[in-house]
Enzyme design. Structure first.
Site, PDB file in Angstrom:
ATOM      1  NE  ARG A 197      11.257  -4.248  -5.664  1.00  8.72           N
ATOM      2  CZ  ARG A 197      11.736  -3.201  -5.011  1.00  8.72           C
ATOM      3  NH1 ARG A 197      12.724  -3.375  -4.144  1.00  8.72           N
ATOM      4  NH2 ARG A 197      11.241  -1.991  -5.214  1.00  8.72           N
ATOM      5  CE  LYS A 233       6.026  -1.858  -3.662  1.00  4.34           C
ATOM      6  NZ  LYS A 233       6.194  -1.553  -2.223  1.00  4.34           N
TER       7      LYS A 233
END
Length: 316
Positions: A270, A305
């Site tokens: 990420r 996320k």
């Protein structure tokens, strides 16, 4: 440097673990620094201690057999053992053992060499069972890279040119991570993944990854500049790094692959996605470990996320 000093340096830094055992008391009389480093022990925790205390409890019957056999025949019966590490783990070793004879022919001490064969044992297990026991690493550093603009340009390139360009970048990355002691795991398309602190544990994995990442960015920029001058498309490199606990192991039944799992791995991916071309984006856990060696720029808390807001920093 004197000859004695040279021999002492060779002894202490040898790749194998050396130790001498008092044959009367079965205690460790001396050992080299390699043994202490590999097992995570101090010299005081080894010298003067019973030799049996360094072995896996399940291996003690075979150790006793070796002692009895050596006293009777001068030979040893068993060669492969597990020796304990301070963190509770064990190292598979191959034993070489020989008496150190005095001038009168007696053997007050015996010399032993422990050679790490963990990789060989793991391969045997892999061939027999098709899998190896997963290992938890309490702290490791995961590094992901990705090229910005790759998808847009890949469709317009000849397959040979595309593969050739990726190969040029990834070959350079391979050289960089090898120089920094990192473990390459895989490439997926234009993504590259490696880890510091596995399979051999160390305390420098975060520094190693950041140093390698900055070198990757510099090398990618140089390759891109050269290719742009030749009229070829060039891509910017994003890098994401995170430090934390991971699980490592081998998966597969025909094509074996060493891989890692855990939230620390997911966050590293990420961080790469949330990074910027030509920059190394790291987490707070990585920053804490590199503060003495690198300057960082706080980016704030950014939404990730399935992970909420995460503190991110650029490495300068």
């Amino acid at each position: 440097m004197s000859e004695d000093a040279i021999y002492r340096k060779l002894y202490e830094s040898a790749p194998d673990m050396f130790l001498s055992v008092d044959t009367h008391t079965a205690t460790v009389a001396r050992c080299n620094q390699t043994l202490l480093t590999r097992l995570g022990l101090t010299r005081d925790e080894v010298i003067g201690q019973p030799l049996a205390s360094l072995y896996h409890p399940d291996d003690l019957p075979r150790v006793k057999e070796n002692v009895a056999c050596f006293r009777e025949t001068g030979e040893i019966k068993h060669r492969e053992f597990r020796v304990r590490k301070k963190d509770g783990g064990y190292v598979d070793v191959h034993l070489s053992f020989a008496p150190l004879l005095e001038d009168d022919g007696t053997a007050r001490y015996s010399n032993a060499i422990w050679r790490d064969i963990s990789a060989i044992v793991a391969l045997r297990e892999l061939k027999v069972a098709g899998a190896t026991t997963p290992v938890l690493f309490g702290s490791a550093t995961v590094l992901f890279t990705d090229f910005v603009g790759f998808s847009k340009t890949a469709g317009n390139m000849e397959p040979a040119d595309l593969v050739g360009q990726l190969d040029e970048y990834f070959t350079a990355f391979d050289e960089i991570i090898e120089a920094n002691g990192l473990e390459k795991l895989k490439t997926i398309g234009d993504a590259y993944m490696c880890v510091g602190g596995i399979p051999k544990r160390n305390e420098t994995h975060a520094d190693d990854c950041c140093r390698a990442a900055l070198a990757m960015v510099r090398r990618a920029a140089l390759i891109g500049k050269q290719r742009a001058a030749e009229g070829h498309p060039a891509w910017g490199l994003r890098v994401g790094i995170n430090t934390g606990p991971i699980i490592a192991g081998v998966v597969g039944t025909k094509k074996f692959a060493y891989d890692v799992w855990g939230d620390a791995v997911n966050l590293a991916a990420r961080l790469e996605s949330a990074g910027a071309p030509g920059r190394v984006n790291i987490s707070a856990s990585t920053k804490e470990r590199i503060d003495d060696y690198f300057h960082t720029e706080f980016r704030g808390k950014l939404a990730v996320k399935n992970m909420g807001e995460v503190e991110m920093y650029f490495v300068e």
